[in-house]
Motif scaffolding. Structure first.
Motif, PDB file in Angstrom:
ATOM      1  N   ASP A  18      53.433  36.831  37.157  1.00 46.10           N
ATOM      2  CA  ASP A  18      52.509  36.645  38.273  1.00 46.10           C
ATOM      3  C   ASP A  18      53.326  36.181  39.484  1.00 46.10           C
ATOM      4  O   ASP A  18      53.802  35.039  39.516  1.00 46.10           O
ATOM      5  CB  ASP A  18      51.447  35.593  37.924  1.00 46.10           C
ATOM      6  N   ILE A  19      53.483  37.086  40.460  1.00 48.89           N
ATOM      7  CA  ILE A  19      54.288  36.717  41.641  1.00 48.89           C
ATOM      8  C   ILE A  19      53.390  35.976  42.631  1.00 48.89           C
ATOM      9  O   ILE A  19      52.971  36.516  43.649  1.00 48.89           O
ATOM     10  CB  ILE A  19      54.933  37.954  42.314  1.00 48.89           C
ATOM     11  N   ASP A  20      53.093  34.717  42.307  1.00 49.59           N
ATOM     12  CA  ASP A  20      52.142  33.954  43.121  1.00 49.59           C
ATOM     13  C   ASP A  20      52.710  33.529  44.471  1.00 49.59           C
ATOM     14  O   ASP A  20      51.948  33.332  45.430  1.00 49.59           O
ATOM     15  CB  ASP A  20      51.689  32.702  42.361  1.00 49.59           C
ATOM     16  N   ILE A  68      50.178  40.681  41.453  1.00 52.56           N
ATOM     17  CA  ILE A  68      50.602  40.240  42.789  1.00 52.56           C
ATOM     18  C   ILE A  68      49.392  40.002  43.710  1.00 52.56           C
ATOM     19  O   ILE A  68      48.627  40.938  43.983  1.00 52.56           O
ATOM     20  CB  ILE A  68      51.540  41.279  43.448  1.00 52.56           C
ATOM     21  N   PRO A  69      49.207  38.762  44.198  1.00 51.07           N
ATOM     22  CA  PRO A  69      48.136  38.514  45.174  1.00 51.07           C
ATOM     23  C   PRO A  69      48.385  39.340  46.447  1.00 51.07           C
ATOM     24  O   PRO A  69      49.532  39.543  46.856  1.00 51.07           O
ATOM     25  CB  PRO A  69      48.263  37.013  45.474  1.00 51.07           C
ATOM     26  N   GLY A  70      47.285  39.784  47.070  1.00 51.87           N
ATOM     27  CA  GLY A  70      47.392  40.620  48.270  1.00 51.87           C
ATOM     28  C   GLY A  70      48.230  39.991  49.369  1.00 51.87           C
ATOM     29  O   GLY A  70      49.023  40.669  50.031  1.00 51.87           O
ATOM     30  N   GLY A  91      49.552  44.803  38.987  1.00 52.34           N
ATOM     31  CA  GLY A  91      48.150  44.457  38.765  1.00 52.34           C
ATOM     32  C   GLY A  91      47.607  43.586  39.898  1.00 52.34           C
ATOM     33  O   GLY A  91      48.358  43.029  40.701  1.00 52.34           O
ATOM     34  N   HIS A  92      46.288  43.479  39.931  1.00 51.53           N
ATOM     35  CA  HIS A  92      45.562  42.720  40.955  1.00 51.53           C
ATOM     36  C   HIS A  92      45.570  41.233  40.593  1.00 51.53           C
ATOM     37  O   HIS A  92      45.357  40.874  39.438  1.00 51.53           O
ATOM     38  CB  HIS A  92      44.128  43.256  40.994  1.00 51.53           C
ATOM     39  N   HIS A  93      45.787  40.384  41.592  1.00 51.07           N
ATOM     40  CA  HIS A  93      45.800  38.934  41.317  1.00 51.07           C
ATOM     41  C   HIS A  93      45.201  38.167  42.499  1.00 51.07           C
ATOM     42  O   HIS A  93      45.754  37.177  42.963  1.00 51.07           O
ATOM     43  CB  HIS A  93      47.243  38.505  41.035  1.00 51.07           C
ATOM     44  N   GLY A  94      44.063  38.713  42.995  1.00 43.69           N
ATOM     45  CA  GLY A  94      43.389  38.060  44.120  1.00 43.69           C
ATOM     46  C   GLY A  94      44.076  38.347  45.445  1.00 43.69           C
ATOM     47  O   GLY A  94      44.996  39.160  45.525  1.00 43.69           O
ATOM     48  N   TYR A  95      43.625  37.679  46.498  1.00 44.96           N
ATOM     49  CA  TYR A  95      44.317  37.815  47.792  1.00 44.96           C
ATOM     50  C   TYR A  95      45.161  36.562  48.025  1.00 44.96           C
ATOM     51  O   TYR A  95      46.378  36.624  48.028  1.00 44.96           O
ATOM     52  CB  TYR A  95      43.320  38.019  48.945  1.00 44.96           C
ATOM     53  N   MET A  96      44.508  35.399  48.165  1.00 48.22           N
ATOM     54  CA  MET A  96      45.254  34.142  48.326  1.00 48.22           C
ATOM     55  C   MET A  96      45.163  33.334  47.029  1.00 48.22           C
ATOM     56  O   MET A  96      45.028  32.135  47.046  1.00 48.22           O
ATOM     57  CB  MET A  96      44.707  33.371  49.538  1.00 48.22           C
ATOM     58  N   HIS A  97      45.193  34.042  45.896  1.00 44.50           N
ATOM     59  CA  HIS A  97      45.156  33.378  44.588  1.00 44.50           C
ATOM     60  C   HIS A  97      43.878  32.565  44.404  1.00 44.50           C
ATOM     61  O   HIS A  97      43.899  31.412  43.943  1.00 44.50           O
ATOM     62  CB  HIS A  97      46.399  32.488  44.422  1.00 44.50           C
ATOM     63  N   GLU A  98      42.722  33.203  44.709  1.00 47.24           N
ATOM     64  CA  GLU A  98      41.432  32.515  44.615  1.00 47.24           C
ATOM     65  C   GLU A  98      40.886  32.602  43.187  1.00 47.24           C
ATOM     66  O   GLU A  98      40.595  33.701  42.710  1.00 47.24           O
ATOM     67  CB  GLU A  98      40.412  33.186  45.542  1.00 47.24           C
ATOM     68  N   GLU A 125      49.062  53.698  44.856  1.00 49.15           N
ATOM     69  CA  GLU A 125      48.187  53.666  43.672  1.00 49.15           C
ATOM     70  C   GLU A 125      47.344  52.402  43.639  1.00 49.15           C
ATOM     71  O   GLU A 125      47.849  51.293  43.834  1.00 49.15           O
ATOM     72  CB  GLU A 125      49.032  53.702  42.393  1.00 49.15           C
ATOM     73  N   LYS A 126      46.066  52.574  43.334  1.00 53.43           N
ATOM     74  CA  LYS A 126      45.170  51.423  43.151  1.00 53.43           C
ATOM     75  C   LYS A 126      45.514  50.732  41.840  1.00 53.43           C
ATOM     76  O   LYS A 126      45.761  51.410  40.845  1.00 53.43           O
ATOM     77  CB  LYS A 126      43.733  51.932  43.028  1.00 53.43           C
ATOM     78  N   PRO A 127      45.513  49.397  41.807  1.00 57.01           N
ATOM     79  CA  PRO A 127      45.730  48.733  40.517  1.00 57.01           C
ATOM     80  C   PRO A 127      44.555  48.991  39.560  1.00 57.01           C
ATOM     81  O   PRO A 127      43.408  49.075  40.013  1.00 57.01           O
ATOM     82  CB  PRO A 127      45.815  47.255  40.884  1.00 57.01           C
ATOM     83  N   THR A 128      44.856  49.118  38.270  1.00 58.65           N
ATOM     84  CA  THR A 128      43.798  49.324  37.272  1.00 58.65           C
ATOM     85  C   THR A 128      43.716  48.146  36.296  1.00 58.65           C
ATOM     86  O   THR A 128      42.942  48.161  35.357  1.00 58.65           O
ATOM     87  CB  THR A 128      44.028  50.619  36.467  1.00 58.65           C
ATOM     88  N   GLY A 129      44.563  47.140  36.544  1.00 60.18           N
ATOM     89  CA  GLY A 129      44.545  45.936  35.724  1.00 60.18           C
ATOM     90  C   GLY A 129      44.370  44.720  36.609  1.00 60.18           C
ATOM     91  O   GLY A 129      44.788  44.714  37.774  1.00 60.18           O
ATOM     92  N   TYR A 130      43.754  43.675  36.056  1.00 60.28           N
ATOM     93  CA  TYR A 130      43.438  42.469  36.833  1.00 60.28           C
ATOM     94  C   TYR A 130      43.756  41.232  36.008  1.00 60.28           C
ATOM     95  O   TYR A 130      43.515  41.203  34.803  1.00 60.28           O
ATOM     96  CB  TYR A 130      41.952  42.469  37.186  1.00 60.28           C
ATOM     97  N   ARG A 131      44.321  40.233  36.675  1.00 57.35           N
ATOM     98  CA  ARG A 131      44.423  38.897  36.063  1.00 57.35           C
ATOM     99  C   ARG A 131      43.848  37.893  37.047  1.00 57.35           C
ATOM    100  O   ARG A 131      44.275  37.836  38.203  1.00 57.35           O
ATOM    101  CB  ARG A 131      45.866  38.541  35.722  1.00 57.35           C
ATOM    102  N   ALA A 132      42.875  37.117  36.595  1.00 54.90           N
ATOM    103  CA  ALA A 132      42.247  36.132  37.479  1.00 54.90           C
ATOM    104  C   ALA A 132      43.242  35.028  37.817  1.00 54.90           C
ATOM    105  O   ALA A 132      43.874  34.468  36.924  1.00 54.90           O
ATOM    106  CB  ALA A 132      41.033  35.524  36.789  1.00 54.90           C
ATOM    107  N   PRO A 133      43.382  34.700  39.097  1.00 54.26           N
ATOM    108  CA  PRO A 133      44.165  33.523  39.466  1.00 54.26           C
ATOM    109  C   PRO A 133      43.623  32.298  38.730  1.00 54.26           C
ATOM    110  O   PRO A 133      42.407  32.091  38.688  1.00 54.26           O
ATOM    111  CB  PRO A 133      43.936  33.416  40.980  1.00 54.26           C
TER     112      PRO A 133
END
Ligand SMILES: [Zn+2]
Length: 268
Positions: A18-20, A68-70, A91-98, A125-133
């Protein structure tokens, strides 16, 4: 798949990073930007840790997943492109890690769309995986992810292999994790945040993680280490991770996969 792996695979390892960067600290307290020490500690992740991790993965020929957060993606576009160019999943990891449970349904939906758009604009490419911050979903998350075509989430802790979770109209896969396999649990030392817990030694981390791996191998399960480049990217820790990877690779039937690949495998 009902928990039975293909006959040539005994254990699947999914390395996740997770590149926070600074996002989590700023989300928790916007005043964090006035703490140069804390900011530098977190910036180390995308700046120094991630390139070092990418090199190590390449040398060991291992595919991995980076969440990676946006906000971080916007500030490190070349790094995001580099990660994608090496064949790793983003993968998707929120915008500001919310953390989703701190948001309204509308806010959560907007952040999902914003983060996906930023990543798609950089990688195509759109991410197809998500990890909640913070690894905690809201009551809306699964529905919002399913509506947007996400294949999987990786935030829950309900099994040792991927499993389906129902949304109100369909289902997505869960690639589960556990705090035992999270590097922050061992090294989260940051006095400016009031965190002064005793740091684990590298040997301690190796012992816990190799024991978890041996058991996953024994039972034919999967293992999903959750790592943060600002934590695991430090030289001594990364060498310890590499030592563990070399041990894993020395056993027959160990397969390294990206989270999206294991989600698709278990979806079959
Ligand atoms: Zn995170």
């Amino acid at each position: 798949m009902n928990g039975k792996l293909p006959s040539n695979i005994k254990c699947i390892v999914v390395l996740t990073f997770d590149i926070d960067g600074v996002s989590g600290a700023i989300n928790m307290n916007p005043n964090s930007v006035n703490f140069p020490g804390l900011m530098s500690l977190r910036e180390y992740g995308p700046k120094i840790g991630t390139p070092r991790i990418l090199k190590m993965l390449e040398e060991n020929e291992i595919p991995a997943t980076f969440y990676i957060p946006g906000y971080v993606a916007e500030n490190y576009k070349d790094l995001v492109k580099l990660v994608a160019s090496k064949g790793h999943e983003i993968g998707h990891h929120g915008y500001m890690h919310e953390p989703p449970q701190t948001l309204s349904k509308k806010e959560e939906a907007n952040i999902l769309d914003k983060g996906s758009e930023i990543i798609e604009n950089i990688t195509g490419e759109k991410p197809t995986g998500y990890r909640a911050p913070g690894a905690e979903l809201s009551e809306y998350s699964i529905d919002l992810l399913a509506e947007r075509g996400f294949v999987y989430d990786s935030s829950l802790m309900g099994d040792d292999i991927p499993y389906p979770i129902k949304s109100s109209t369909s289902e997505i896969m869960e690639v589960p994790l556990h705090w035992e396999m999270d590097d922050v649990a061992y090294y989260n030392y940051a006095p400016s945040l009031g965190l002064r817990q005793f740091m684990a030694t590298q040997d301690h981390l190796y012992q816990v993680w190799s024991t978890a791996f041996d058991a996953a191998y024994h039972y034919g399960l999967s293992l999903v280490p959750v790592m943060h480049p600002y934590v695991i990217g430090r030289p001594g820790r990364l060498r310890t991770l590499e030592r563990l990877i070399k041990y894993m690779k020395s056993l027959p039937g160990v397969k390294f996969m990206r989270a999206i690949d294991i989600a698709r495998l278990y979806k079959q």
